[in-house]
Design a protein around this motif. Structure first.
Motif, PDB file in Angstrom:
ATOM      1  N   TYR A 111       0.995  -1.243  -0.043  1.00  9.26           N
ATOM      2  CA  TYR A 111      -0.021  -0.101   0.086  1.00  9.26           C
ATOM      3  C   TYR A 111       0.931   1.298  -0.161  1.00  9.26           C
ATOM      4  O   TYR A 111       0.543   2.148  -0.741  1.00  9.26           O
ATOM      5  CB  TYR A 111      -0.965   0.007   1.228  1.00  9.26           C
ATOM      6  CG  TYR A 111      -1.625   1.223   1.335  1.00  9.26           C
ATOM      7  CD1 TYR A 111      -2.900   1.442   0.815  1.00  9.26           C
ATOM      8  CD2 TYR A 111      -1.183   2.244   2.619  1.00  9.26           C
ATOM      9  CE1 TYR A 111      -3.304   2.763   1.048  1.00  9.26           C
ATOM     10  CE2 TYR A 111      -1.828   3.345   2.789  1.00  9.26           C
ATOM     11  CZ  TYR A 111      -2.814   3.782   2.040  1.00  9.26           C
ATOM     12  OH  TYR A 111      -3.560   4.792   2.187  1.00  9.26           O
ATOM     13  N   VAL A 112       1.912   1.287   0.743  1.00  9.69           N
ATOM     14  CA  VAL A 112       2.698   2.409   1.191  1.00  9.69           C
ATOM     15  C   VAL A 112       3.549   2.853  -0.198  1.00  9.69           C
ATOM     16  O   VAL A 112       3.681   3.676  -0.804  1.00  9.69           O
ATOM     17  CB  VAL A 112       3.687   2.242   2.166  1.00  9.69           C
ATOM     18  CG1 VAL A 112       5.025   3.339   2.126  1.00  9.69           C
ATOM     19  CG2 VAL A 112       3.011   2.140   3.511  1.00  9.69           C
ATOM     20  N   SER A 113       3.968   1.632  -1.014  1.00 10.80           N
ATOM     21  CA  SER A 113       4.831   1.868  -2.195  1.00 10.80           C
ATOM     22  C   SER A 113       4.130   2.558  -3.175  1.00 10.80           C
ATOM     23  O   SER A 113       4.851   3.039  -4.152  1.00 10.80           O
ATOM     24  CB  SER A 113       5.351   0.523  -2.437  1.00 10.80           C
ATOM     25  OG  SER A 113       4.183  -0.231  -3.528  1.00 10.80           O
ATOM     26  N   ILE A 114       2.821   2.496  -3.376  1.00  4.48           N
ATOM     27  CA  ILE A 114       2.090   3.069  -4.325  1.00  4.48           C
ATOM     28  C   ILE A 114       1.521   4.754  -3.951  1.00  4.48           C
ATOM     29  O   ILE A 114       1.271   5.226  -5.216  1.00  4.48           O
ATOM     30  CB  ILE A 114       0.754   2.362  -4.688  1.00  4.48           C
ATOM     31  CG1 ILE A 114      -0.232   2.474  -3.708  1.00  4.48           C
ATOM     32  CG2 ILE A 114       1.092   0.974  -5.271  1.00  4.48           C
ATOM     33  CD1 ILE A 114      -1.679   1.985  -4.176  1.00  4.48           C
ATOM     34  N   LEU A 115       2.024   5.148  -2.863  1.00  5.57           N
ATOM     35  CA  LEU A 115       1.649   6.459  -2.624  1.00  5.57           C
ATOM     36  C   LEU A 115       2.582   7.177  -3.108  1.00  5.57           C
ATOM     37  O   LEU A 115       3.986   7.095  -3.268  1.00  5.57           O
ATOM     38  CB  LEU A 115       1.745   6.737  -0.857  1.00  5.57           C
ATOM     39  CG  LEU A 115       0.575   5.926  -0.251  1.00  5.57           C
ATOM     40  CD1 LEU A 115       0.986   6.021   1.262  1.00  5.57           C
ATOM     41  CD2 LEU A 115      -0.864   6.133  -0.502  1.00  5.57           C
ATOM     42  N   ASN A 116       2.099   8.566  -3.490  1.00  2.64           N
ATOM     43  CA  ASN A 116       2.957   9.789  -3.864  1.00  2.64           C
ATOM     44  C   ASN A 116       3.230  10.437  -2.766  1.00  2.64           C
ATOM     45  O   ASN A 116       2.301  11.065  -2.031  1.00  2.64           O
ATOM     46  CB  ASN A 116       2.267  10.359  -5.158  1.00  2.64           C
ATOM     47  CG  ASN A 116       2.987  11.594  -5.590  1.00  2.64           C
ATOM     48  OD1 ASN A 116       4.040  12.040  -4.883  1.00  2.64           O
ATOM     49  ND2 ASN A 116       2.270  12.237  -6.515  1.00  2.64           N
ATOM     50  N   HIS A 126       6.643  11.266   7.023  1.00  2.47           N
ATOM     51  CA  HIS A 126       6.456  10.024   7.573  1.00  2.47           C
ATOM     52  C   HIS A 126       6.125   9.031   6.284  1.00  2.47           C
ATOM     53  O   HIS A 126       6.550   7.903   6.307  1.00  2.47           O
ATOM     54  CB  HIS A 126       5.323   9.813   8.329  1.00  2.47           C
ATOM     55  CG  HIS A 126       5.666  10.334   9.763  1.00  2.47           C
ATOM     56  ND1 HIS A 126       5.516  11.851  10.171  1.00  2.47           N
ATOM     57  CD2 HIS A 126       6.241   9.500  10.815  1.00  2.47           C
ATOM     58  CE1 HIS A 126       6.055  11.790  11.480  1.00  2.47           C
ATOM     59  NE2 HIS A 126       6.405  10.605  11.649  1.00  2.47           N
ATOM     60  N   CYS A 127       5.829   9.414   5.298  1.00  2.00           N
ATOM     61  CA  CYS A 127       5.810   8.804   3.828  1.00  2.00           C
ATOM     62  C   CYS A 127       7.030   8.146   3.367  1.00  2.00           C
ATOM     63  O   CYS A 127       6.985   7.144   3.153  1.00  2.00           O
ATOM     64  CB  CYS A 127       4.853   9.477   3.073  1.00  2.00           C
ATOM     65  SG  CYS A 127       4.557   8.774   1.466  1.00  2.00           S
ATOM     66  N   MET A 128       7.686   9.048   3.510  1.00  2.00           N
ATOM     67  CA  MET A 128       9.243   8.694   2.893  1.00  2.00           C
ATOM     68  C   MET A 128       9.987   7.716   3.652  1.00  2.00           C
ATOM     69  O   MET A 128      10.466   6.862   3.434  1.00  2.00           O
ATOM     70  CB  MET A 128      10.102  10.000   2.482  1.00  2.00           C
ATOM     71  CG  MET A 128       9.702  10.933   1.474  1.00  2.00           C
ATOM     72  SD  MET A 128       9.527   9.889   0.072  1.00  2.00           S
ATOM     73  CE  MET A 128      11.318  10.094  -0.393  1.00  2.00           C
ATOM     74  N   PHE A 129       9.742   7.983   5.094  1.00  2.27           N
ATOM     75  CA  PHE A 129      10.560   7.305   5.991  1.00  2.27           C
ATOM     76  C   PHE A 129       9.632   5.818   6.035  1.00  2.27           C
ATOM     77  O   PHE A 129      10.380   4.870   5.861  1.00  2.27           O
ATOM     78  CB  PHE A 129      10.452   7.594   7.531  1.00  2.27           C
ATOM     79  CG  PHE A 129      10.639   6.445   8.610  1.00  2.27           C
ATOM     80  CD1 PHE A 129      11.953   6.266   8.950  1.00  2.27           C
ATOM     81  CD2 PHE A 129       9.612   5.853   9.024  1.00  2.27           C
ATOM     82  CE1 PHE A 129      12.175   5.379   9.743  1.00  2.27           C
ATOM     83  CE2 PHE A 129       9.979   4.706   9.910  1.00  2.27           C
ATOM     84  CZ  PHE A 129      11.484   4.341  10.153  1.00  2.27           C
ATOM     85  N   SER A 130       8.358   5.515   5.754  1.00  5.44           N
ATOM     86  CA  SER A 130       7.567   4.390   5.807  1.00  5.44           C
ATOM     87  C   SER A 130       8.270   3.584   4.180  1.00  5.44           C
ATOM     88  O   SER A 130       8.185   2.241   4.497  1.00  5.44           O
ATOM     89  CB  SER A 130       6.001   4.690   5.631  1.00  5.44           C
ATOM     90  OG  SER A 130       5.662   5.312   6.729  1.00  5.44           O
ATOM     91  N   LYS A 131       8.240   4.437   3.412  1.00  6.88           N
ATOM     92  CA  LYS A 131       8.761   3.639   2.022  1.00  6.88           C
ATOM     93  C   LYS A 131      10.134   3.156   2.335  1.00  6.88           C
ATOM     94  O   LYS A 131      10.599   1.933   1.918  1.00  6.88           O
ATOM     95  CB  LYS A 131       8.801   4.593   1.073  1.00  6.88           C
ATOM     96  CG  LYS A 131       7.578   5.067   0.421  1.00  6.88           C
ATOM     97  CD  LYS A 131       7.585   5.925  -0.702  1.00  6.88           C
ATOM     98  CE  LYS A 131       6.313   6.149  -1.500  1.00  6.88           C
ATOM     99  NZ  LYS A 131       5.937   5.387  -2.556  1.00  6.88           N
ATOM    100  N   ALA A 132      11.044   3.940   3.024  1.00  3.10           N
ATOM    101  CA  ALA A 132      12.316   3.488   3.474  1.00  3.10           C
ATOM    102  C   ALA A 132      12.490   2.150   4.427  1.00  3.10           C
ATOM    103  O   ALA A 132      13.169   1.193   4.268  1.00  3.10           O
ATOM    104  CB  ALA A 132      13.208   4.576   3.955  1.00  3.10           C
ATOM    105  N   HIS A 133      11.588   2.251   5.355  1.00  4.81           N
ATOM    106  CA  HIS A 133      11.404   1.255   6.287  1.00  4.81           C
ATOM    107  C   HIS A 133      11.005   0.029   5.722  1.00  4.81           C
ATOM    108  O   HIS A 133      11.441  -1.281   5.886  1.00  4.81           O
ATOM    109  CB  HIS A 133      10.456   1.534   7.432  1.00  4.81           C
ATOM    110  CG  HIS A 133      10.300   0.427   8.367  1.00  4.81           C
ATOM    111  ND1 HIS A 133      11.166  -0.233   9.366  1.00  4.81           N
ATOM    112  CD2 HIS A 133       9.078  -0.351   8.451  1.00  4.81           C
ATOM    113  CE1 HIS A 133      10.872  -1.197   9.969  1.00  4.81           C
ATOM    114  NE2 HIS A 133       9.271  -1.304   9.474  1.00  4.81           N
ATOM    115  N   CYS A 134      10.014  -0.123   4.467  1.00  5.03           N
ATOM    116  CA  CYS A 134       9.606  -1.163   3.877  1.00  5.03           C
ATOM    117  C   CYS A 134      10.891  -1.822   3.005  1.00  5.03           C
ATOM    118  O   CYS A 134      10.910  -3.072   2.898  1.00  5.03           O
ATOM    119  CB  CYS A 134       8.386  -0.934   2.821  1.00  5.03           C
ATOM    120  SG  CYS A 134       7.026  -0.466   3.865  1.00  5.03           S
ATOM    121  N   GLN A 135      11.626  -0.991   2.767  1.00  2.28           N
ATOM    122  CA  GLN A 135      13.003  -1.641   2.049  1.00  2.28           C
ATOM    123  C   GLN A 135      13.853  -2.273   3.044  1.00  2.28           C
ATOM    124  O   GLN A 135      14.739  -2.999   2.643  1.00  2.28           O
ATOM    125  CB  GLN A 135      13.586  -0.334   1.201  1.00  2.28           C
ATOM    126  CG  GLN A 135      12.490   0.011   0.127  1.00  2.28           C
ATOM    127  CD  GLN A 135      12.339  -1.008  -0.985  1.00  2.28           C
ATOM    128  OE1 GLN A 135      13.164  -1.765  -1.338  1.00  2.28           O
ATOM    129  NE2 GLN A 135      11.229  -1.163  -1.136  1.00  2.28           N
TER     130      GLN A 135
END
Length: 143
Positions: A28-33, A53-62
């Motif tokens: 879900y987070v990966s498709i967010l702009n 927090h969006c950018m952090f969440s994308k990084a945490h998912c990686q």
């Protein structure tokens, strides 16, 4: 397509009962702009400042070993407040976004452990964001 991805996330989270499946949340987070979210710098355990927090969440998912160290930029030595586990931060980000999502009128009635009947998984998941201990008891209305 967007509704399908959100629905899949919700179903997967619901099926996991009390454990949050971060893999699905990360899809879900990966498709967010992230450009659509307000900038609020946060410092991560890798000493990188993320714009939101969006950018952090994308990084945490990686990198699941990445955690939130401070709710400010890493260079702001004068004002550092507490951090949190990366998975918790990512799930909270997911919930904040879900709470502002229209659930639609799809009828997938579920009875939750809180004794309430929810008309669909999205509404159940919104309630679960407020009380992570609830789970689906059955796929019918509560008696």
């Amino acid at each position: 397509m967007w509704k399908l991805i959100v629905f899949c996330c919700l179903v997967a989270v619901c099926l996991s009962q009390t454990a949050v499946d971060l893999t699905i949340i990360c899809k879900y987070v990966s498709i967010l702009n992230c450009n659509l979210f307000a900038n609020h710098e946060v410092c991560a355990s890798n000493n990188i400042t993320y714009d939101s927090h969006c950018m952090f969440s994308k990084a945490h998912c990686q990198d699941r070993n990445l955690h939130l160290t401070y709710n400010t930029s890493c260079s702001d030595a004068g004002h550092k407040d507490g951090g949190s586990h990366g998975s918790q931060t990512t799930y909270e980000f997911f919930c904040r976004n879900l709470l502002h999502t229209h659930c639609g009128t799809d009828m997938e009635i579920v009875c939750a452990s809180d004794g309430k009947t929810y008309n669909n998984f999205c509404l159940f998941e919104k309630a679960r964001c407020n009380d992570r201990n609830i789970f689906i008891k059955e796929y019918n209305a509560c008696a």
